[in-house]
Design an enzyme around this catalytic site. Structure first.
Site, PDB file in Angstrom:
ATOM      1  N   SER A   5       0.779  -1.196   0.013  1.00 24.66           N
ATOM      2  CA  SER A   5       0.151   0.036  -0.132  1.00 24.66           C
ATOM      3  C   SER A   5       0.812   1.396  -0.012  1.00 24.66           C
ATOM      4  O   SER A   5       0.566   2.005  -0.842  1.00 24.66           O
ATOM      5  CB  SER A   5      -0.873   0.262   1.183  1.00 24.66           C
ATOM      6  OG  SER A   5      -1.831  -1.076   1.126  1.00 24.66           O
ATOM      7  N   ARG A  55     -13.928  -6.200 -10.521  1.00 26.63           N
ATOM      8  CA  ARG A  55     -14.064  -5.749  -9.073  1.00 26.63           C
ATOM      9  C   ARG A  55     -14.793  -4.498  -9.586  1.00 26.63           C
ATOM     10  O   ARG A  55     -15.038  -3.724 -10.448  1.00 26.63           O
ATOM     11  CB  ARG A  55     -12.684  -5.555  -8.803  1.00 26.63           C
ATOM     12  CG  ARG A  55     -12.111  -6.819  -8.186  1.00 26.63           C
ATOM     13  CD  ARG A  55     -10.764  -6.865  -7.738  1.00 26.63           C
ATOM     14  NE  ARG A  55     -10.862  -6.216  -6.608  1.00 26.63           N
ATOM     15  CZ  ARG A  55      -9.768  -5.965  -5.912  1.00 26.63           C
ATOM     16  NH1 ARG A  55      -8.704  -6.167  -6.113  1.00 26.63           N
ATOM     17  NH2 ARG A  55      -9.942  -5.432  -4.287  1.00 26.63           N
ATOM     18  N   SER A 114     -13.466   1.902   3.107  1.00 28.21           N
ATOM     19  CA  SER A 114     -12.367   1.478   1.991  1.00 28.21           C
ATOM     20  C   SER A 114     -11.231   2.645   1.658  1.00 28.21           C
ATOM     21  O   SER A 114     -11.566   3.685   1.548  1.00 28.21           O
ATOM     22  CB  SER A 114     -12.847   1.295   0.663  1.00 28.21           C
ATOM     23  OG  SER A 114     -11.990   1.585  -0.503  1.00 28.21           O
ATOM     24  N   GLN A 134      -9.102   2.511  -0.409  1.00 26.19           N
ATOM     25  CA  GLN A 134      -9.058   3.137  -1.764  1.00 26.19           C
ATOM     26  C   GLN A 134      -9.826   3.891  -2.172  1.00 26.19           C
ATOM     27  O   GLN A 134      -9.320   4.862  -2.808  1.00 26.19           O
ATOM     28  CB  GLN A 134      -8.921   1.663  -2.777  1.00 26.19           C
ATOM     29  CG  GLN A 134      -7.844   0.471  -2.293  1.00 26.19           C
ATOM     30  CD  GLN A 134      -8.103  -0.493  -3.135  1.00 26.19           C
ATOM     31  OE1 GLN A 134      -9.099  -0.850  -3.936  1.00 26.19           O
ATOM     32  NE2 GLN A 134      -7.242  -1.422  -3.136  1.00 26.19           N
ATOM     33  N   ASP A 176      -7.263  -7.827   4.820  1.00 23.66           N
ATOM     34  CA  ASP A 176      -6.193  -8.721   3.871  1.00 23.66           C
ATOM     35  C   ASP A 176      -6.104  -9.821   4.445  1.00 23.66           C
ATOM     36  O   ASP A 176      -5.462 -10.707   3.902  1.00 23.66           O
ATOM     37  CB  ASP A 176      -5.347  -8.072   3.304  1.00 23.66           C
ATOM     38  CG  ASP A 176      -5.490  -6.889   2.366  1.00 23.66           C
ATOM     39  OD1 ASP A 176      -6.685  -6.882   1.697  1.00 23.66           O
ATOM     40  OD2 ASP A 176      -5.048  -5.763   2.023  1.00 23.66           O
ATOM     41  N   LYS A 181     -12.693  -8.911  -3.060  1.00 22.46           N
ATOM     42  CA  LYS A 181     -11.212  -8.686  -2.989  1.00 22.46           C
ATOM     43  C   LYS A 181     -10.818  -9.469  -4.637  1.00 22.46           C
ATOM     44  O   LYS A 181     -11.562  -9.659  -5.369  1.00 22.46           O
ATOM     45  CB  LYS A 181     -10.691  -9.457  -1.932  1.00 22.46           C
ATOM     46  CG  LYS A 181     -10.972  -8.814  -0.628  1.00 22.46           C
ATOM     47  CD  LYS A 181     -10.418  -7.259  -0.639  1.00 22.46           C
ATOM     48  CE  LYS A 181     -10.809  -6.210   0.349  1.00 22.46           C
ATOM     49  NZ  LYS A 181     -10.378  -4.935   0.312  1.00 22.46           N
ATOM     50  N   ARG A 198      -3.322 -13.982  -1.948  1.00 28.89           N
ATOM     51  CA  ARG A 198      -3.081 -14.205  -0.586  1.00 28.89           C
ATOM     52  C   ARG A 198      -3.854 -15.474  -0.083  1.00 28.89           C
ATOM     53  O   ARG A 198      -3.333 -16.310   1.002  1.00 28.89           O
ATOM     54  CB  ARG A 198      -4.003 -13.206   0.291  1.00 28.89           C
ATOM     55  CG  ARG A 198      -3.344 -11.570   0.138  1.00 28.89           C
ATOM     56  CD  ARG A 198      -3.757 -10.732   1.201  1.00 28.89           C
ATOM     57  NE  ARG A 198      -3.387  -9.270   0.580  1.00 28.89           N
ATOM     58  CZ  ARG A 198      -2.298  -8.794   0.757  1.00 28.89           C
ATOM     59  NH1 ARG A 198      -1.202  -9.326   1.312  1.00 28.89           N
ATOM     60  NH2 ARG A 198      -1.997  -7.623   0.183  1.00 28.89           N
TER      61      ARG A 198
HETATM   62  C1  S3P Z   1      -5.697  -1.079   0.225  1.00 24.39           C
HETATM   63  C2  S3P Z   1      -6.788  -1.225   0.592  1.00 24.39           C
HETATM   64  C3  S3P Z   1      -7.861  -2.317   1.077  1.00 24.39           C
HETATM   65  C4  S3P Z   1      -6.953  -3.472   0.934  1.00 24.39           C
HETATM   66  C5  S3P Z   1      -5.885  -3.767  -0.238  1.00 24.39           C
HETATM   67  C6  S3P Z   1      -5.013  -2.456  -0.445  1.00 24.39           C
HETATM   68  C7  S3P Z   1      -4.987   0.166  -0.128  1.00 24.39           C
HETATM   69  O1  S3P Z   1      -8.603  -2.161   0.124  1.00 24.39           O
HETATM   70  O2  S3P Z   1      -7.880  -4.741   0.930  1.00 24.39           O
HETATM   71  O3  S3P Z   1      -5.389  -4.695  -0.484  1.00 24.39           O
HETATM   72  O4  S3P Z   1      -3.666  -0.055  -0.368  1.00 24.39           O
HETATM   73  O5  S3P Z   1      -5.807   1.160   0.055  1.00 24.39           O
HETATM   74  P1  S3P Z   1     -10.175  -1.620   0.296  1.00 24.39           P
HETATM   75  O6  S3P Z   1     -10.012   0.031   0.355  1.00 24.39           O
HETATM   76  O7  S3P Z   1     -11.097  -1.971  -1.063  1.00 24.39           O
HETATM   77  O8  S3P Z   1     -10.775  -1.978   1.510  1.00 24.39           O
END
Ligand code: S3P
Length: 428
Positions: free
Chosen positions: A23, A122, A165, A167, A312, A339, A385
């Site tokens: 991340s 997704r 989230s 992201q 995760d 996921k 994973r």
């Molecule tokens: C991540 C946020 C998570 C995680 C992903 C990485 C990130 O997803 O599951 O592996 O780097 O911001 P979500 O934001 O969809 O929960």
């Protein structure tokens, strides 16, 4: 496709260092690409996912040098990106696609983002809806990639995220750098806050209170970033050493940002022996060594904010739960269904093949343990994973466990098999 054969293995012993945080690697590169000057990134994760971001950044006209595994990124400021000549390929990386969309929503040119089938399955509506409210025009294939983004002319919004989230939050904060007024985001649970920490370190005008995070349009300054080890990768040797009797390992330099370490809380409540040793800060992120010894586990219940803090880690938590005495219950984890695979379905299906007593529920799963697992042929479903979780389960299963494709582990953890072999895992 690369098959992996796993044998039941003796005690795991040794000292190890997992690769850089995925991340943080995505964010460091993306922010450096729009910073006003040259940034350096040490410990960048060279995994399929983060390398997809690297290719996209270069296609947007940014020069990135790779020197001994470190990156030097020549940013030209917020408005220094150029239109890509071809669709940008995010391969299988949701983080690459969602965060890039936030940045591209702010550009006065058209971009197309696509990826492999797994990624095109997704949901993207979760970013398209708020970015559209900010003024971006984004076409999707029924809520999925490919995305055609016509950006520019953004206005700040206040957005209550319906799902927790990081992201989505990060995409909005990045777009907020380009808006003509402040953007505020309220999240329903404590998602990872790497973007906020890095944006603050790069002098973005960002503030946070208990309720929301607000960003105002700003230029960002270049930085030197040193990336800690990925806790989500460390999770695999941590659980392996916990469930393989007689094990004792130490992991060095692992990021322990509290928005990421829900698994530590879950395993501790199950009776695991994990000592957090020493405490350091690397580029605004907390880092420690972790000393793990095998332990008899009891069951636990995981729900609410803890789920978000270990989103995760559920495939590997499920493996731990098969070795724990009692009924482990996971709920509030519906996000697992969107996921890389539907992890409630795939983890349940594959662990059952090894003899686990695991039931899927709408928003989680229930494991009854302990179970002596038995080697069998299982599938990773192309999910990194799940592949690594099965490779850990195989260490305590009788006989041989065959995993159809371990190559996908390279999406987040290149060198996984070699590193696990180094502490005593018997893999062919
Ligand atoms: C991540 C946020 C998570 C995680 C992903 C990485 C990130 O997803 O599951 O592996 O780097 O911001 P979500 O934001 O969809 O929960």
């Amino acid at each position: 496709m690369r098959e992996l054969r796993v044998h039941k293995s003796g005690p795991l012993r040794g000292e190890l260092r997992v690769p850089g945080d995925k991340s943080i690697s995505h964010r460091a590169l993306l922010l450096a690409a729009i910073a006003d000057g040259t940034s350096s990134i040490t410990g960048f994760l060279a995994s399929n996912d983060s390398l997809a971001t690297l290719t996209c950044v270069r296609s947007l006209g940014i020069t990135v040098e790779r020197l001994d595994g470190n990156l030097v990124v020549h940013g030209h400021g917020r408005h220094g990106l150029l239109p890509a000549k071809f669709p940008l390929d995010c391969v299988r990386s949701g983080t690459a696609m969602r965060l890039l969309t936030g940045i591209l929503a702010g550009q006065p040119f058209e971009s197309v983002l696509t990826g492999q089938e797994q990624l095109r399955a997704r949901p993207m509506g979760r970013i398209v809806e708020p970015l559209t409210a900010m003024g971006a025009r984004i076409e999707t294939d029924n809520g999925h990639a490919p995305l055609v983004i016509r950006g520019g002319g953004l206005h700040g919004i206040t957005y209550d995220m319906p799902i927790a989230s990081a992201q989505v939050k990060s995409a909005l904060l990045l777009a907020g750098l380009y808006a003509d007024s402040p953007t505020s985001v309220r999240e329903p649970g404590p998602t990872r806050d790497h973007s906020e920490r890095m944006l603050a370190a790069m002098n973005a005008r960002i503030t946070a209170n208990e309720d929301s995070i607000t960003i105002s349009p700003s230029e960002i300054s270049p930085v030197s970033i040193d990336i800690p080890g990925d806790f989500s990768s460390a999770a695999f040797p941590i659980v392996a050493a916990t469930i393989v009797p007689g094990s004792r390992i130490t992991l060095h330099g692992v990021g322990i940002n509290p928005t990421r370490t829900g698994l530590l809380d879950a395993l501790s409540s199950m009776g695991a022996s994990i000592a957090v040793k020493g405490f350091d800060t690397m580029s605004s992120e907390p880092v420690s060594d972790l000393a793990v010894q095998s332990a008899f586990l009891g069951s636990t219940e995981i729900y609410g904010d803890t789920v978000v803090r270990m989103i995760d880690e559920f495939p590997i938590l499920a493996v731990a739960a098969t070795q724990a005495t009692g009924r482990t219950v996971v709920r509030d984890a519906r996000e697992l269904r969107v996921k890389e695979t539907d992890r409630i379905a795939t983890a349940t299906e594959e662990l059952r093949k090894l003899g686990a007593s695991i039931e899927p529920t709408i928003d989680g799963f229930i494991v009854q343990g302990p179970t002596q697992l038995h080697g069998a042929s299982v599938s990773s479903h192309g999910d990194h994973r799940l592949a690594m979780a099965l490779a850990v389960a195989g260490l305590v299963a009788d006989g041989v466990t065959r995993i159809d494709d371990i190559a996908c582990a390279d999406d987040s953890f290149p060198g996984f098999v070699e590193l696990m072999r180094g502490i005593g895992g018997e893999y062919e």
